[in-house]
Design an enzyme around this catalytic site. Structure first.
Site, PDB file in Angstrom:
ATOM      1  N   LYS A 217     -37.393 -59.906   9.167  1.00  0.00           N
ATOM      2  CA  LYS A 217     -36.113 -59.335   8.643  1.00  0.00           C
ATOM      3  C   LYS A 217     -35.402 -60.538   7.449  1.00  0.00           C
ATOM      4  O   LYS A 217     -35.238 -59.836   6.741  1.00  0.00           O
ATOM      5  CB  LYS A 217     -35.021 -59.446   9.850  1.00  0.00           C
ATOM      6  N   CYS A 271     -25.970 -59.023   3.676  1.00  0.00           N
ATOM      7  CA  CYS A 271     -27.259 -59.426   4.061  1.00  0.00           C
ATOM      8  C   CYS A 271     -27.989 -59.979   3.165  1.00  0.00           C
ATOM      9  O   CYS A 271     -28.469 -61.195   3.227  1.00  0.00           O
ATOM     10  CB  CYS A 271     -28.001 -57.981   4.495  1.00  0.00           C
TER      11      CYS A 271
HETATM   12  N1  SAJ Z   1     -28.996 -55.251  -6.696  1.00  0.00           N
HETATM   13  C1  SAJ Z   1     -29.002 -55.554  -7.898  1.00  0.00           C
HETATM   14  N2  SAJ Z   1     -30.165 -55.075  -8.668  1.00  0.00           N
HETATM   15  C2  SAJ Z   1     -31.016 -54.385  -7.914  1.00  0.00           C
HETATM   16  C3  SAJ Z   1     -30.782 -53.988  -6.524  1.00  0.00           C
HETATM   17  C4  SAJ Z   1     -29.842 -54.401  -5.817  1.00  0.00           C
HETATM   18  O1  SAJ Z   1     -28.439 -56.434  -8.362  1.00  0.00           O
HETATM   19  O2  SAJ Z   1     -32.025 -53.895  -8.552  1.00  0.00           O
HETATM   20  C5  SAJ Z   1     -27.656 -55.710  -5.794  1.00  0.00           C
HETATM   21  C6  SAJ Z   1     -26.867 -54.457  -5.315  1.00  0.00           C
HETATM   22  O3  SAJ Z   1     -25.638 -54.153  -6.482  1.00  0.00           O
HETATM   23  C7  SAJ Z   1     -26.037 -55.246  -4.302  1.00  0.00           C
HETATM   24  C8  SAJ Z   1     -27.033 -56.240  -3.530  1.00  0.00           C
HETATM   25  O4  SAJ Z   1     -28.107 -56.220  -4.495  1.00  0.00           O
HETATM   26  O5  SAJ Z   1     -24.906 -56.226  -4.690  1.00  0.00           O
HETATM   27  C9  SAJ Z   1     -27.775 -55.774  -2.294  1.00  0.00           C
HETATM   28  O6  SAJ Z   1     -28.014 -54.263  -2.302  1.00  0.00           O
HETATM   29  P1  SAJ Z   1     -28.942 -53.435  -1.679  1.00  0.00           P
HETATM   30  O7  SAJ Z   1     -29.148 -52.265  -1.965  1.00  0.00           O
HETATM   31  O8  SAJ Z   1     -30.138 -54.098  -2.172  1.00  0.00           O
HETATM   32  O9  SAJ Z   1     -29.026 -53.871  -0.395  1.00  0.00           O
HETATM   33  P2  SAJ Z   1     -28.023 -53.939   0.927  1.00  0.00           P
HETATM   34  O10 SAJ Z   1     -27.258 -55.150   0.963  1.00  0.00           O
HETATM   35  O11 SAJ Z   1     -27.142 -52.820   0.911  1.00  0.00           O
HETATM   36  O12 SAJ Z   1     -28.949 -53.430   2.391  1.00  0.00           O
HETATM   37  C10 SAJ Z   1     -30.154 -54.666   2.408  1.00  0.00           C
HETATM   38  C11 SAJ Z   1     -31.209 -53.799   2.741  1.00  0.00           C
HETATM   39  N3  SAJ Z   1     -32.527 -54.650   2.378  1.00  0.00           N
HETATM   40  C12 SAJ Z   1     -33.494 -54.177   1.736  1.00  0.00           C
HETATM   41  O13 SAJ Z   1     -33.682 -53.216   0.910  1.00  0.00           O
HETATM   42  C13 SAJ Z   1     -34.817 -55.290   1.836  1.00  0.00           C
HETATM   43  C14 SAJ Z   1     -31.360 -53.059   3.849  1.00  0.00           C
HETATM   44  O14 SAJ Z   1     -32.622 -52.207   4.155  1.00  0.00           O
HETATM   45  C15 SAJ Z   1     -31.007 -53.791   5.116  1.00  0.00           C
HETATM   46  O15 SAJ Z   1     -30.978 -53.193   6.380  1.00  0.00           O
HETATM   47  C16 SAJ Z   1     -29.725 -54.638   4.770  1.00  0.00           C
HETATM   48  O16 SAJ Z   1     -29.911 -55.301   3.474  1.00  0.00           O
HETATM   49  C17 SAJ Z   1     -29.378 -55.268   5.963  1.00  0.00           C
HETATM   50  O17 SAJ Z   1     -28.711 -55.032   6.784  1.00  0.00           O
HETATM   51  O18 SAJ Z   1     -30.027 -56.350   6.016  1.00  0.00           O
END
Ligand code: SAJ
Length: 421
Positions: A217, A271
């Protein structure tokens, strides 16, 4: 032994949907939370968090009598612990240490009602070793029962780690469809956990040990953090070299083996900005890239604030009749990612807060997903896109919500962290 009654400890963004999924498969589910408001809301068939489709499922589960919420644990055949694992407070520049206090409290709360044959699963994202620690806390509280660290497959109580991996906003679908990593403290702990999850999980339930499941994880979220840090670092390099980073990334991504993520105002949520620290704090010497990625992503909001300050200086140079107090700054987006209303741990919120603290003129925020600003932004005005576009002098694009992508905005004083205008 089958699972007639399932208890979920912690009814938040993961615990409540998980409890509701078991209840929707006609299992008797006892949800436990220390928050009386959450318990009362759920017992009325309502929800206290925002997640699409969850309200319907909880409402049906409660009215049909399969789900109830309580503040004190009751006997059950399986206990799933889904409580937060925040950091301990630390000084700036120090490596944050995970705080297992909520997990310890959950263990102490369920220990008195545990019985022979029960299964305890830790779902909370945890540092490596936390599941063994859970088993140890339970063993200390219940010397009359045996646990897998001493009795292996013969233990009275089975213990496993099964991290959640669902994406906020898609929780109901992903809970059912995603594969699950199941890390039992003995083979029997794992097979019993698979049996439990197969109640509603359609994805594969893949068995490993507890430590590997914990690390899996943390690895997933650290991998994404490192990849976003690469994109964010490129955005700083390109800014310096006068190159459009968005064009650059789309060109590089035409290579068959390259898939660069998108830069932004920083990394938010509960996360991705947190979990990598669980690795860094355990192995600070080895975790060099993971640590640097955290620093790169955490420094991005400050860089955006500096770019805004530079835009103010440019504006004042071009408009010598104006003072800073007469400048209106509009910030577009407050949520931690697009098309959600969740403002917690949001880099956009941090940026708007900092701009509002130093800027003497008006600061406007546009956030189509909320109706009221949080109290931390009391000096800021919530406005429509059209008002912001027509009245502000400086524009700061922070979150690429679909409403903003459908608009265009042309200004010499634009800080566009998502490259949409
Ligand atoms: N972000 C960027 N650039 C990108 C993608 C995301 O700047 O290209 C930023 C987003 O704007 C945000 C942050 O990253 O601020 C996180 O967003 P996210 O959509 O990547 O992830 P979370 O936090 O909503 O959910 C993540 C997911 N993990 C992965 O994709 C590896 C989800 O599957 C997990 O279950 C969750 O964390 C968790 O609970 O751990």
């Amino acid at each position: 032994m089958s699972f007639e009654t399932i208890s979920v400890i912690g009814l938040g963004y993961i615990g409540l949907p998980t409890a509701a999924m078991f209840a929707s498969r006609k299992k008797k589910v006892i949800g436990v939370d220390v928050n009386q408001h959450a318990v009362d809301t759920i017992n009325q068939g309502k929800i206290h968090i925002v997640e699409p489709d969850l309200d319907m499922i909880v409402h049906a589960a409660v009215t049909e009598g399969y789900l109830k919420a309580v503040t004190t644990p009751e006997p059950a055949d399986a206990f799933l612990i889904a409580v937060p694992t925040p950091f301990k407070p630390c000084n700036e520049g120090e490596i944050p240490e995970p705080d297992l206090g909520y997990i310890e409290s959950a263990c102490n709360a369920i220990a008195p009602v545990l019985k022979k044959g029960d299964l305890v699963i830790l779902e909370s994202t945890s540092p490596v070793g936390a599941t063994e620690q859970v088993a140890q806390w339970l063993a200390t509280a219940r010397a009359d029962l045996s646990f897998p660290q001493d009795a292996g497959d013969e233990a009275d109580v089975n213990v496993a780690h099964c991290p959640e991996r669902v994406l906020p906003g898609h929780v109901v679908r992903e809970l059912v469809e995603n594969d699950r990593v199941i890390g039992g403290m003995s083979p029997r702990c794992s097979t019993r956990s698979v049996e439990l999850y197969k109640t509603f999980v359609q994805g594969d339930c893949v068995i490993t040990n507890a430590r590997t499941a914990e690390m899996a994880k943390l690895t997933e979220n650290s991998c994404r953090d490192v990849q976003i840090a690469f994109a964010n670092e490129l955005s700083l390099i390109c800014d310096k070299l006068d190159i459009n980073v968005w064009e650059l990334i789309s060109l590089a991504n035409r290579h068959p083996r390259i898939n660069i993520l998108q830069p932004g105002p920083g990394v938010g949520g509960h996360c991705i900005a947190v979990d990598p620290w669980f690795i860094v704090s355990k192995t600070p010497i080895e975790a060099q890239i993971i640590h640097t990625a955290r620093k790169v992503n955490d420094s991005k909001p400050g860089w955006v604030v500096d770019k805004t300050k530079m835009a103010i200086v440019d504006f004042l140079q071009e408009n010598s009749d104006k003072t800073a107090k007469e400048i209106t700054i509009a910030c577009y987006g407050l949520a931690f990612k697009p098309d959600i209303d969740d403002l917690r741990e949001s880099p956009a919120m941090q940026i708007v807060h900092e701009i509002a603290s130093f800027h003497t003129g008006k600061v406007i925020a546009v956030e189509p997903n909320i109706h009221q600003l949080p109290s931390s932004l009391e000096q800021v005005e919530l406005q429509s896109f059209d008002v912001a576009k027509s009245t502000a002098d400086i524009h700061v694009m922070l979150v690429d919500h679909k409403e903003f992508k459908a608009e265009s905005l042309n200004s010499a004083y634009l800080v566009d962290t998502k490259g949409i205008w």
